[in-house]
Design a protein around this motif. Sequence first.
Motif, PDB file in Angstrom:
ATOM      1  N   TYR A   1      58.660  40.767  10.247  1.00 56.97           N
ATOM      2  CA  TYR A   1      58.629  39.538  11.034  1.00 56.97           C
ATOM      3  C   TYR A   1      59.729  39.528  12.083  1.00 56.97           C
ATOM      4  CZ  TYR A   1      58.757  34.673  12.333  1.00 56.97           C
ATOM      5  OH  TYR A   1      58.765  33.524  13.042  1.00 56.97           O
TER       6      TYR A   1
ATOM      7  N   CYS B   1      59.235  41.718  15.061  1.00 59.17           N
ATOM      8  CA  CYS B   1      58.039  41.388  15.847  1.00 59.17           C
ATOM      9  C   CYS B   1      56.879  42.363  15.667  1.00 59.17           C
ATOM     10  CB  CYS B   1      58.384  41.255  17.326  1.00 59.17           C
ATOM     11  SG  CYS B   1      59.600  39.979  17.646  1.00 59.17           S
TER      12      CYS B   1
ATOM     13  N   ARG C   1      53.427  41.168  16.303  1.00 60.22           N
ATOM     14  CA  ARG C   1      52.989  41.050  17.693  1.00 60.22           C
ATOM     15  C   ARG C   1      52.640  42.385  18.329  1.00 60.22           C
ATOM     16  NH1 ARG C   1      57.866  37.231  18.245  1.00 60.22           N
ATOM     17  NH2 ARG C   1      56.916  35.214  17.908  1.00 60.22           N
TER      18      ARG C   1
ATOM     19  N   GLU D   1      57.105  28.670  10.079  1.00 60.20           N
ATOM     20  CA  GLU D   1      57.083  29.328  11.384  1.00 60.20           C
ATOM     21  C   GLU D   1      56.519  30.743  11.321  1.00 60.20           C
ATOM     22  OE1 GLU D   1      57.512  27.924  14.389  1.00 60.20           O
ATOM     23  OE2 GLU D   1      57.607  26.117  13.155  1.00 60.20           O
TER      24      GLU D   1
ATOM     25  N   THR E   1      53.314  31.901  13.495  1.00 58.54           N
ATOM     26  CA  THR E   1      53.412  33.038  14.419  1.00 58.54           C
ATOM     27  C   THR E   1      52.283  34.018  14.186  1.00 58.54           C
ATOM     28  OG1 THR E   1      55.800  32.804  14.583  1.00 58.54           O
ATOM     29  CG2 THR E   1      54.881  34.935  15.192  1.00 58.54           C
TER      30      THR E   1
ATOM     31  N   ASN F   1      49.309  34.828  17.011  1.00 56.74           N
ATOM     32  CA  ASN F   1      49.223  36.169  17.566  1.00 56.74           C
ATOM     33  C   ASN F   1      47.988  36.935  17.087  1.00 56.74           C
ATOM     34  OD1 ASN F   1      51.708  36.853  19.283  1.00 56.74           O
ATOM     35  ND2 ASN F   1      52.498  35.664  17.568  1.00 56.74           N
TER      36      ASN F   1
END
Length: 140
Positions: free
Chosen positions: A17, A20, A23, A46, A50, A54
């Motif tokens: 996480y 990223c 992502r 959160e 996320t 994404n």
Amino acid sequence: MHKTFKRYKNRCFTYLYKNCYWRTFRKYNGALWTVTQGYSDFLKNEKTKTIWNNATWKLFLPHDADAIKSIEETGAFDSNFLKLLGTLKLEKGKYSEILITSSSEKLVGRVILDKHFLTLLSTDAKTFSKLNQLQAGGMS
């Protein structure tokens, strides 16, 4: 997804996480699958928000009226989406319709699984018990 919430506390998930990776899987032709029985699981914190934000593709199986009402109350989906979600059918043991969405597409299809795969994915207590018995008896 409820089973993976326990993993959210471990270092591996935190590393993915914070760095990223959620992502960037797409960039390297990778894919990450997260499965849940309810959209509200993605609203818990959160990290899960996320992941949801994404995700290019989102797949929805049939929901009952109460679940659709709960989804509607989040304000995250338009009325056309909710109507389409409400049309999905499930014929237990035969098929399930599925709503596949992206930022520009909404498609409805059918998921049809053979009996072997249906058995492996079953959440029925009797089926699960029988599989455990067979496995304990040496079947793999």
